[in-house]
Design an enzyme around this catalytic site. Structure first.
Site, PDB file in Angstrom:
ATOM      1  N   ASP A  96       0.813  -1.224   0.000  1.00  0.00           N
ATOM      2  CA  ASP A  96       0.000   0.000   0.000  1.00  0.00           C
ATOM      3  C   ASP A  96       0.844   1.270   0.000  1.00  0.00           C
ATOM      4  OD1 ASP A  96      -2.993  -0.994   0.506  1.00  0.00           O
ATOM      5  OD2 ASP A  96      -1.622  -2.258   1.669  1.00  0.00           O
ATOM      6  N   HIS A 102       0.619   3.563  -2.453  1.00  0.00           N
ATOM      7  CA  HIS A 102      -0.309   4.607  -2.915  1.00  0.00           C
ATOM      8  C   HIS A 102       0.411   5.798  -3.543  1.00  0.00           C
ATOM      9  CE1 HIS A 102      -4.193   3.036  -1.484  1.00  0.00           C
ATOM     10  NE2 HIS A 102      -3.452   2.412  -0.566  1.00  0.00           N
ATOM     11  N   HIS A 121      -6.696  -0.471  -5.829  1.00  0.00           N
ATOM     12  CA  HIS A 121      -6.482   0.868  -6.373  1.00  0.00           C
ATOM     13  C   HIS A 121      -5.762   0.846  -7.718  1.00  0.00           C
ATOM     14  CE1 HIS A 121      -7.700   3.843  -3.219  1.00  0.00           C
ATOM     15  NE2 HIS A 121      -7.734   2.743  -2.498  1.00  0.00           N
ATOM     16  N   HIS A 180      -4.172  -9.177  -1.296  1.00  0.00           N
ATOM     17  CA  HIS A 180      -4.621  -7.795  -1.068  1.00  0.00           C
ATOM     18  C   HIS A 180      -6.136  -7.824  -0.907  1.00  0.00           C
ATOM     19  CE1 HIS A 180      -3.818  -3.386  -1.442  1.00  0.00           C
ATOM     20  NE2 HIS A 180      -5.119  -3.377  -1.716  1.00  0.00           N
TER      21      HIS A 180
END
Length: 424
Positions: A18, A20, A127, A213
């Protein structure tokens, strides 16, 4: 692990999830936070001379990252992953099965046209999942450029067969089962219908890792992954998607696998779980033994989360004539304490960062509510998020009551939220 032969057989893997990349890139105060943390992760990998980096999904914050995010990620991977240092791990399984999405399905450090010194392996998360007519992920672009090894992708969700990546270093053999993000309800149903298969390697000499995930916290029936559906032969699970850092491996079921949850490397919400210190893991595996060393990320912007309960009407401390002004003064005092706490956390930082501050304000009466945005602007030069520093909740104590089983008495408290915080 003292003699040279043993050292030559110790797998060293830097694990993170993660990242991001690109989160907050349009907000000047935090635009570089995700990239700064990711660069520190790669620096830690080089410093600790790891054999590979293993990422647990959501490398990017958007499925279609901006040109800037993609460029910045490419620059960082080229800077730290290209070089002449030899890679000590052997790739034993059929590469065409793991990298079938590539025109040249080969692990990047065995590609004769590339000089890879630090291999990076990654699944995708929710994502950065594939999208568009051709179902392309940003990870496909990095993989085609030879900068990462993107695996664990499944296009046919009617059934799943996860064949492990088989790696060897000296006397240690590792099997990595990659499962990129799949909607939790669908994945649970596939498990229940026995349509998810993870074939175990024939002999017992393999250390088995599952990287996935998915939701770990219980968010409703079939909307998270129960521990008991993970095969018992898995030795260690690297769990992505949850942002709280719980990196120390723990067994959550008897005879079940150990689970390590590295958490996110950048805060993407102002929730309490995100305020914990950020870490990545240095995983060391020797034959059937392992340990994870927690490595703190020192470049991460400090995030201080706290709460305050305002004065109760009817008490001696309550200012009946000016309840709003009293609330503002009490909140200001609390904010100063939080900023000081953030300052102490950065004492060794030569270039301190303005902290993220989130104060949960619990009030008894609406006469105590004030304009949080207006107050936040007083801290524009001192905090990174002056526009959303405060969250208001109505504090409603319930009457003391006994539990039905008669074991004990409890004093319950209910909060009626004005704004909702999302815990990733």
């Amino acid at each position: 692990m003292a003699n040279e032969n043993v050292d030559d057989s110790i797998f060293k893997i830097l694990v993170a999830t993660d990242n991001h990349l690109g989160y907050g890139e349009t907000k000047p105060n935090i635009a570089q936070d995700s990239f700064r943390a990711f660069e520190e992760i790669l620096q830690l990998a080089v410093k600790n001379e790891v054999d590979m980096v293993l990422l647990g999904g959501d490398l990017f914050h958007e499925s279609q990252p901006s040109s800037h995010s993609l460029q910045k990620c490419t620059e960082l991977l080229k800077k730290y992953c290209l070089g002449d240092k030899p890679v000590a791990i052997e790739f034993l399984s059929d590469q065409s099965e793991h990298f079938s999405h590539l025109k040249n399905p080969v692990v990047n450090y065995e590609d004769p046209d590339l000089n890879i010194c630090l291999p990076v392996f990654s699944i995708h998360g929710n994502h950065d999942s594939p999208g568009g007519n051709e179902l392309v992920s940003a990870l496909d672009i990095l993989s085609s450029a030879g900068l990462i090894n993107y695996f664990g992708r499944w296009n046919d969700l009617s059934k799943i067969e996860i064949k492990p990546i088989l790696l060897k270093k000296g006397d240690t053999k590792i099997a990595i089962y990659g499962l990129s993000h799949i909607p939790d309800q669908r994945l649970v149903r596939l498990f229940q219908e026995k349509k998810v298969k993870m074939p175990r390697v024939d002999d017992d000499d393999w250390f088995n890792i599952l990287v996935l995930h998915q939701n770990r916290a219980n968010r409703g029936i079939k909307n998270f992954i129960p521990y008991d559906i993970i095969p018992e032969f898995i030795n260690l699970v690297i769990w992505g998607h949850e942002h709280d850092c719980n990196i120390e491996p723990k067994q959550c079921t008897q005879n079940g696998p150990y689970i390590s949850q590295p958490g996110s490397s950048v805060a993407t919400s102002l929730s309490e779980g995100e305020s914990a210190d950020k870490h990545v893991g240095l995983l060391k595996v020797y034959k059937d033994t392992f340990k994870i060393i927690s490595l703190p990320l020192k470049s991460v912007r400090p995030f201080i989360f706290d709460d305050i309960i305002l004065c109760k009407p009817g008490t001696d401390d309550f200012n009946l004539d000016a309840p709003k002004e009293q609330a503002i003064n009490d909140v200001k005092t609390k904010v100063e304490e939080m900023i000081q706490k953030a300052t102490i956390k950065q004492e060794d930082n030569s270039t301190p960062l303005k902290p993220l501050i989130r104060l949960s304000v619990k009030y008894y009466t609406e006469t105590q509510i004030f304009n949080g945005i207006r107050l936040g602007h007083h801290y524009e030069n001192r905090v990174a998020n002056p526009g959303d520093m405060f969250k208001f909740s109505n504090y409603v104590p319930k009457e003391r009551r006994n539990r039905k089983d008669g074991v004990c008495a409890v004093d319950d408290t209910e909060f009626n939220d004005v704004s909702v915080l999302i815990r990733m």
